[in-house]
Scaffold this active site. Sequence first.
Site, short mmCIF file in Angstrom:
data_model
loop_
_atom_site.label_atom_id
_atom_site.label_comp_id
_atom_site.label_asym_id
_atom_site.label_seq_id
_atom_site.Cartn_x
_atom_site.Cartn_y
_atom_site.Cartn_z
CB CYS A 64 -4.36 29.64 93.01
SG CYS A 64 -4.13 30.93 91.58
CG HIS A 101 1.66 30.68 93.33
ND1 HIS A 101 0.88 29.46 93.56
CD2 HIS A 101 0.75 31.58 92.71
CE1 HIS A 101 -0.31 29.77 93.39
NE2 HIS A 101 -0.47 30.91 92.66
CD GLU A 102 1.11 35.07 92.89
OE1 GLU A 102 0.48 35.50 91.58
OE2 GLU A 102 0.14 34.83 93.69
CG HIS A 113 -0.40 32.93 88.19
ND1 HIS A 113 -1.34 32.34 87.73
CD2 HIS A 113 -0.57 32.85 89.55
CE1 HIS A 113 -2.24 31.83 88.46
NE2 HIS A 113 -1.67 32.12 89.66
#
Length: 175
Positions: A96, A138-139, A142
């Site tokens: 990351c 993953h994004e 966030h």
Amino acid sequence: MALREIIILPDKRLREISKPVAEVTPEIRKLADDMFESMYDAPGIGLAAIQIAEPVRLITMDIVRKEGNGKSDPRAFINPEIVGASAEMNVYEEGCLSIPEYYADVERPAVVRIRYTDLDGNVKEEDADGLFATCIQHEIDHLDGVLFVDHLSKLKRAMVVRKFEKAAKRGIKYV
């Protein structure tokens, strides 16, 4: 386009839940351009707006560049959401830009169906698998204030967070 600073753990803003984008405006398109420039400069293959301290539901990705073949496929996802996921799981080593120089295996659904709005304002749905599935999950994490280290054991997560807290206290900058 403008190069923007990527915020680093333990910055508390990484834990904010990003707000939906009401409409695709010239400002949102400019933000996406800034994100692409910042992502490529880092270098990375995905970036959520919150990583440059903009708490809106916008992601930029270019997984084709990871292959190092000189090709590129920049994509922006506004208000992305996962609307379906496979029972089959994949493990992928993740890193990351907000947790530099740290990598760990993370297990996620192998295939996900996503719904998002593109930069032209079109709502789309598509299936993602492989690196695309891992990166989009993953994004999206966030955007919900979740970091990939949150998928690790409590002990591993605590070690990583402590390392970055100590570095921040010492004024160590990751570039």
